[in-house]
Design an enzyme around this catalytic site. Structure first.
Site, PDB file in Angstrom:
ATOM      1  N   SER A   1       3.551  -2.302  10.193  1.00 55.58           N
ATOM      2  CA  SER A   1       5.004  -2.404  10.396  1.00 55.58           C
ATOM      3  C   SER A   1       5.598  -3.738   9.941  1.00 55.58           C
ATOM      4  O   SER A   1       6.566  -4.231  10.536  1.00 55.58           O
ATOM      5  CB  SER A   1       5.362  -2.126  11.864  1.00 55.58           C
TER       6      SER A   1
ATOM      7  N   GLY B   1       2.763   2.139  10.823  1.00 59.31           N
ATOM      8  CA  GLY B   1       3.747   3.210  10.695  1.00 59.31           C
ATOM      9  C   GLY B   1       4.522   3.508  11.961  1.00 59.31           C
ATOM     10  O   GLY B   1       5.203   4.532  12.048  1.00 59.31           O
TER      11      GLY B   1
ATOM     12  N   ASN C   1       0.861  -1.184   0.000  1.00 62.63           N
ATOM     13  CA  ASN C   1       0.000   0.000   0.000  1.00 62.63           C
ATOM     14  C   ASN C   1       0.896   1.231   0.000  1.00 62.63           C
ATOM     15  O   ASN C   1       1.510   1.562   0.999  1.00 62.63           O
ATOM     16  CB  ASN C   1      -0.901  -0.026   1.248  1.00 62.63           C
TER      17      ASN C   1
ATOM     18  N   GLU D   1      -5.481  -4.636  10.581  1.00 65.74           N
ATOM     19  CA  GLU D   1      -4.398  -3.670  10.748  1.00 65.74           C
ATOM     20  C   GLU D   1      -4.589  -2.941  12.071  1.00 65.74           C
ATOM     21  O   GLU D   1      -5.333  -1.935  12.123  1.00 65.74           O
ATOM     22  CB  GLU D   1      -4.403  -2.658   9.591  1.00 65.74           C
TER      23      GLU D   1
ATOM     24  N   GLU E   1      -6.533   5.065   7.992  1.00 70.14           N
ATOM     25  CA  GLU E   1      -6.173   6.463   7.710  1.00 70.14           C
ATOM     26  C   GLU E   1      -7.339   7.190   7.047  1.00 70.14           C
ATOM     27  O   GLU E   1      -7.559   8.375   7.272  1.00 70.14           O
ATOM     28  CB  GLU E   1      -4.898   6.511   6.848  1.00 70.14           C
TER      29      GLU E   1
ATOM     30  N   HIS F   1      -9.543   1.770   5.043  1.00 69.26           N
ATOM     31  CA  HIS F   1      -8.241   1.889   5.704  1.00 69.26           C
ATOM     32  C   HIS F   1      -8.376   2.842   6.889  1.00 69.26           C
ATOM     33  O   HIS F   1      -9.087   3.834   6.814  1.00 69.26           O
ATOM     34  CB  HIS F   1      -7.181   2.391   4.718  1.00 69.26           C
TER      35      HIS F   1
ATOM     36  N   LYS G   1       0.035   4.268  -0.151  1.00 70.19           N
ATOM     37  CA  LYS G   1      -0.576   5.438   0.500  1.00 70.19           C
ATOM     38  C   LYS G   1      -0.312   6.684  -0.372  1.00 70.19           C
ATOM     39  O   LYS G   1      -0.406   6.590  -1.594  1.00 70.19           O
ATOM     40  CB  LYS G   1      -0.048   5.589   1.930  1.00 70.19           C
TER      41      LYS G   1
HETATM   42  P1  13P Z   1       3.031   0.268   7.627  1.00 73.36           P
HETATM   43  O1  13P Z   1       3.515  -1.027   7.009  1.00 73.36           O
HETATM   44  O2  13P Z   1       3.787   1.466   7.151  1.00 73.36           O
HETATM   45  O3  13P Z   1       2.972   0.152   9.132  1.00 73.36           O
HETATM   46  O4  13P Z   1       1.529   0.501   7.134  1.00 73.36           O
HETATM   47  C1  13P Z   1       0.620  -0.545   7.205  1.00 73.36           C
HETATM   48  C2  13P Z   1      -0.597  -0.167   6.461  1.00 73.36           C
HETATM   49  O5  13P Z   1      -1.322   0.730   6.853  1.00 73.36           O
HETATM   50  C3  13P Z   1      -0.882  -0.865   5.198  1.00 73.36           C
HETATM   51  O6  13P Z   1      -2.147  -0.550   4.716  1.00 73.36           O
END
Ligand code: 13P
Length: 255
Positions: free
Chosen positions: A216, A177, A11, A171, A101, A99, A13
């Protein structure tokens, strides 16, 4: 028990100009074994503006291309939105929905997801539905309650025989992150619970539905997490921006 093919999706983002997407895809193809020898399906979740670049370069490679959001409606007064048919017309195969976010920063609601998940399936797109608890919810012992709510709401209008066509991604928000990856045990426990939620609707779907872990994931921790019996793959954020890391995580799905 039917075999569930592992799935590793990157992803991006908010990353990936068209030039970056071009360079990334070319590099990724040099790193991945050919499709029939990959231990996992591989996908890229990319910004709308990079979709066609990725689709063109990855044509015939078996690497799936997903959008990161979609509106449920086909048309209407929804400035800035993209419809399921628009994604299908562009050649996109899949879409990330819910997601954390987008739930946090863009007001994505369970109510909207209740329409988006069926709309994606109806259009022929594979939804990747993200769920997960905050750190405060985990500490308060509310993880299962949160997952039950999110999974239940988003899938309520999906017929039992289509449940396995949804990819679920657990997640935990505290692991996204942060570098604070869930332990393999925590990932297994939560993902087994998500599978049990699907089983409460359809046992058959639960044995087939793929549930990924995200938060992560890196090449260094992927083997242990992906070895868990209910963990069917990974949704990778930061580490996926390096095609070498994504290829190594894909290899980790082979044990
Ligand atoms: P990270 O791997 O950067 O922690 O993000 C995970 C994520 O949100 C994938 O959609």
């Amino acid at each position: 028990m039917p075999e569930r093919r592992p799935y590793v999706a990157g992803n991006w983002k908010l990353w990936g100009t068209r030039a970056q997407a071009d360079e990334y895809c070319r590099r990724l193809l040099t790193l991945l074994p050919e499709a029939s020898r990959r231990p996992a399906d591989v996908g890229l979740c990319v910004p709308f503006t990079a979709l066609d670049v990725c689709l063109e370069l990855l044509k015939g490679s078996g690497v799936l291309v997903a959008a990161q959001n979609m509106h449920a409606a086909e048309t209407g007064a929804f400035t800035g939105e993209i419809s399921p048919a628009m994604l299908v017309e562009a050649g996109v195969q899949s879409v990330v929905l819910g997601h954390s976010e987008r739930r946090l920063y863009s007001g994505e609601t369970d109510r909207a997801l209740q329409e988006k998940v069926p709309a994606a399936l109806a259009a022929g797109l594979q939804p990747i539905l993200c769920v997960g608890e905050t750190e405060a919810e985990r500490e308060a012992g509310q993880t299962e309650r949160k997952l039950r709510h999110q999974v239940g709401e988003a899938l309520v209008d999906i017929a039992d025989d289509r449940l396995a066509d949804v990819v679920l991604a657990y997640e935990p928000i505290w692991a996204i992150g942060t570098g604070q990856v869930a332990t393999p045990g925590q990932a297994q426990e939560a993902i087994a619970f998500v599978r049990a939620l699907v089983a409460s609707r359809s046992e058959k779907a639960a044995t087939r539905v793929r549930v990924l872990y995200g938060g992560s994931v890196k090449p260094e921790n992927a083997v242990e997490i992906l070895a868990q019996p209910d963990v069917d793959g990974a949704l990778v954020g930061g580490a996926s921006l390096d095609p070498d890391s994504l290829a190594r995580i894909t290899a980790a799905a082979g044990g």
